[in-house]
Each structure stands twice: as structure tokens, then as C-alpha cells.
Design a protein around this motif. Structure first.
Motif, mmCIF file in Angstrom:
data_model
loop_
_atom_site.group_PDB
_atom_site.id
_atom_site.type_symbol
_atom_site.label_atom_id
_atom_site.label_comp_id
_atom_site.label_asym_id
_atom_site.label_seq_id
_atom_site.Cartn_x
_atom_site.Cartn_y
_atom_site.Cartn_z
ATOM 1 N N SER A 11 15.831 16.124 93.939
ATOM 2 C CA SER A 11 14.582 15.821 93.242
ATOM 3 C C SER A 11 13.648 17.002 93.445
ATOM 4 O O SER A 11 13.953 17.941 94.158
ATOM 5 C CB SER A 11 13.960 14.533 93.784
ATOM 6 O OG SER A 11 12.793 14.186 93.059
ATOM 7 N N ILE B 170 17.603 15.210 98.716
ATOM 8 C CA ILE B 170 16.878 14.080 99.275
ATOM 9 C C ILE B 170 17.875 13.179 99.986
ATOM 10 O O ILE B 170 18.750 12.579 99.366
ATOM 11 C CB ILE B 170 16.137 13.280 98.181
ATOM 12 C CG1 ILE B 170 15.231 14.218 97.380
ATOM 13 C CG2 ILE B 170 15.341 12.155 98.799
ATOM 14 C CD1 ILE B 170 14.210 14.939 98.199
ATOM 15 N N LEU C 31 11.693 12.248 100.446
ATOM 16 C CA LEU C 31 10.704 12.794 99.508
ATOM 17 C C LEU C 31 9.513 13.376 100.266
ATOM 18 O O LEU C 31 8.958 14.411 99.871
ATOM 19 C CB LEU C 31 10.240 11.704 98.543
ATOM 20 C CG LEU C 31 11.283 11.176 97.552
ATOM 21 C CD1 LEU C 31 10.732 9.986 96.770
ATOM 22 C CD2 LEU C 31 11.718 12.276 96.583
ATOM 23 N N MET D 239 9.874 13.798 90.884
ATOM 24 C CA MET D 239 10.287 12.673 91.732
ATOM 25 C C MET D 239 9.707 11.362 91.211
ATOM 26 O O MET D 239 8.584 11.299 90.698
ATOM 27 C CB MET D 239 9.842 12.917 93.172
ATOM 28 C CG MET D 239 8.344 12.922 93.389
ATOM 29 S SD MET D 239 7.967 13.163 95.130
ATOM 30 C CE MET D 239 6.184 12.987 95.084
#
Length: 390
Positions: free
Chosen positions: A283, A188, A302, A288
Motif C-alpha cells: 500500500s 504492509i 499502515l 491506503m
């Protein structure tokens, strides 16, 4: 001593009786070739094909079972796609100014739990195609659905299958690790900029988190101040390293970063904070977490991860749909093949009931005539008895 006429009539009657017995057997059984004695070649072929037909009937059952497994997995994937789409919508909502990201995370947590429930529930006959132990299995597990039973020209038989691989492209959760679509760790990174930073005379390139002017303003809730290439939001200090690109800065007495150093109007020297160089974070969709400290750049990262997961899930659902269509086509083919084989066996061994019933009636008539002929032949010999009568 010898009645030639009676012997001939008896022989004829025996032949008629044999034919009558055969005709009666065919009429009663409906078969022209019932045993190997009737026709060894046809009986052998018919017996083999009947056996193959029973195997094909089992294939039909197996196809039905396989179709149920595929449909269950597809239904689970379809539901999971809807949930992940909702998670993406929540992340988009989290980019709005002033939104409470912690509240959004509460909703995301429930959606993540729903994904687990869907994957665990998508099981049919003890098999689950949405979760598997990929790590222990070396990254993939092959699932097969029986599709056909084949006998080749040499007489060798084999079973053909439709295969589906459970791997990191098709499984939602890896029970032995994190190779699944939803538990796969992804890097990420928010918007970043690569800078050559000079520390102690050694120049190295680092990837540093970058912010736009609007993001610096938003971080200060509208009270951020700008001083040429220097800015502050009241908490963090920034140095402008490119057009509309700011990085977190630190007050320096030397110039560790030749490219990004700047002296503000107060005479303070600012440069890229080498202690704040962004390290790659990881993640997964199922783990997450966002809160009010999560930056827009991190949320963008994300979102990319969720979009990648959606693409993989859509592709997996398309594969399952293609397999489902193939199974339906194979079911139709096997059913037709079963009928064709039955018809072929019938042509070899079935009796023509019209012909056999006609023959039976004729043989019954011949039998009556044969009995009458035998009676006449025997009565001619009885005439000798007249010579001994008084």
C-alpha cells in the motif's frame, strides 16, 4: 623676427591649458581614469571588474529566484507533514474498539486528496520540487540554484551552483511511477509468525498472520470461546502456536502441521490453515484504505508506513531548510562582494575631488598668469614701432 620670450610663454600656456583640460575632465566626470588613454592597465582592470560586478548582480537575482523556489517547496512540505500527521492520528483512532473504520476512511480520503493539492500547488516560476517524473528520469532529477560567479587566476570564468536532488527521499509524488514518498508502495504486514508447515510430506516455512488473545476476544465481540490450544470467535477458528500467539486454523483429518496441530475436546483436529497463509500486501500513503474488516495488525503496518513517510518528509524539509540558510548566506556574501569590488574599482579610477578641484583652481590662476606673461612678451616687440613714429 623671432620672439623667444613669447614662444616660451606660449609653450607654458599650452602646458597649462592641457593640465586644465585634464583637471576639468576629472572634476566633471569624477574619474581619474576614464579611458584607456588615461591609464591602460587600470582601465583594463576596472573594465573587467565592472563586467564581473554586473554578472554578480545577475547572480543576486538568481539567488532570489532560487530562494523563492526553495521557500515554496519548504512551505509545501511543511503543510504536507501536518496532513500526514493527521492521517496517522486517524489510524491510531481506528485501533479503538467499536470505532467505525469506514467513517475514519472518509476523513483519510479527504486528507489524501489534500496531499495531492499541496504537491500540485507548490510551484514557483513553473518549477515544482515536490513532484517530478522520477521513473522516466532514472530515479532522480537535479535542480540547481545559481550561487556565484567566479574568475580564477588564469582569467577563466565559471558559474557555481547549489544543487538539490529530487529523488525518492525528497519528492512527494512520482509523476511517472510510484517512487515518491507518498506514492511509494510499502509492504504492509501485521504481527506474524514463521511456521514450518508439513503439507504432503514437504515441510516449508510460511509467514502466517498472528493474533493476540485480546484480539481473538475482540474479534468475537466478547463471545469468543477457548478450548486449550483451540479458540473460535464465531467466524474464524484459531490454534495457539506460542505464548499469546494464535493463527487461523482449519479442521483437518490428518496432521499437516506437526508444530501447530491440536485436537479439541470434541475430538476435532485443528491445524494451521495453509490456504490462509498471509501473502505480503502493499500500500502507499496516498492509496491506503481501511474498513471495518481491517485488523489491528494491518493498521499497525499502515502506521509503520506512515511513520516512515513522515521521517522522509522531515528529512527532506531539513535539507530544504539547510539550502535556504545557505542561499541567505550567499546572498549576503554576494552583496558584500559587490560593494568590495565597487570600492576596489573606485580606488583605481576615481578622482580625488578635493585634490582635483584644488588643482583646477591653481591651473585657472596659472592660465591667467600665462596669458599675462604672453601679453608682456609680445608688448616688448611692439616697442620697435616707436622708432617709426614721427
Amino acid at each position: 623676427m623671432t620672439n623667444s620670450a613669447a614662444m616660451a610663454a606660449l609653450q607654458t600656456l599650452r602646458s597649462i591649458d592641457n593640465g586644465l583640460e585634464t583637471a576639468q575632465s576629472r572634476v566633471s566626470s569624477g574619474m581619474r581614469v576614464e579611458t584607456a588613454a588615461d591609464n591602460a592597465a587600470y582601465w583594463s582592470i576596472a573594465t573587467t571588474m565592472r563586467s564581473d560586478n554586473r554578472a554578480l548582480a545577475t547572480v543576486q537575482d538568481a539567488l532570489g529566484l532560487g530562494a523563492a523556489k526553495v521557500d515554496t517547496a519548504y512551505a509545501g512540505l511543511e503543510s504536507a507533514i501536518e496532513v500526514v500527521t493527521e492521517i496517522r492520528a486517524k489510524l491510531v483512532a481506528a485501533t479503538e474498539e467499536g470505532v467505525d473504520k469506514a467513517k475514519i476512511q472518509e476523513e483519510i480520503t479527504q486528507l489524501q486528496a489534500q496531499l495531492v493539492s499541496i504537491a500540485e500547488g507548490a510551484s514557483f516560476s513553473g518549477e515544482n520540487w515536490l513532484q517530478a517524473d522520477l521513473t522516466t528520469a532514472g530515479g532522480s532529477v537535479k535542480k540547481s540554484v545559481v550561487a556565484s560567479f567566479v574568475r580564477n587566476a588564469t582569467g577563466a570564468v565559471s558559474v557555481k551552483t547549489v544543487d538539490y536532488m529530487l529523488d525518492d527521499r525528497t519528492v512527494l509524488f512520482d509523476e511517472g511511477g510510484n517512487l515518491g514518498i507518498l506514492d511509494k508502495a510499502a509492504v504492509i504486514e501485521g504481527p506474524a509468525v514463521a511456521l514450518n508447515i508439513n503439507v504432503g510430506g514437504t515441510v516449508t516455512q510460511h509467514t502466517v498472520e498472528a493474533f493476540t488473545t485480546d484480539e481473538v476476544i475482540a474479534a468475537g465481540a466478547g463471545s469468543s470461546t477457548f478450548d486449550g490450544r483451540y479458540a473460535t470467535d464465531g467466524v474464524n477458528n484459531y490454534v495457539k502456536v506460542a505464548d499469546d500467539t494464535w493463527v487461523i486454523a482449519v479442521n483437518q483429518t490428518t496432521v499437516p502441521n506437526q508444530e501447530a496441530a491440536y485436537q479439541d475436546s470434541l475430538g476435532r483436529l485443528w491445524a494451521v490453515d495453509t490456504a490462509n497463509v498471509v501473502a505480503a500486501t502493499t500500500s502507499s500513503v496516498d492509496t491506503m484504505v481501511i474498513d471495518n474488516s481491517t485488523t489491528t495488525g494491518q493498521i499497525d503496518g499502515l502506521l509503520k508506513m506512515v511513520d516512515t513517510a513522515l521521517e522522509a518528509m522531515t528529512s527532506a524539509a531539513a535539507d530544504l531548510g539547510a539550502i535556504s540558510t545557505r542561499i541567505e548566506m550567499q546572498e549576503s556574501f554576494v552583496a558584500s562582494l559587490n560593494d568590495v569590488i565597487d570600492k576596489g574599482i573606485g580606488r583605481l579610477v576615481d578622482a580625488d575631488m578635493n585634490e582635483e578641484s584644488t588643482r583646477l583652481k591653481a591651473l585657472q590662476t596659472q592660465q591667467q598668469l600665462g596669458i599675462q606673461s604672453l601679453s608682456i612678451a609680445n608688448s616688448s616687440a611692439e616697442n620697435i614701432l616707436q622708432l617709426f613714429r614721427q
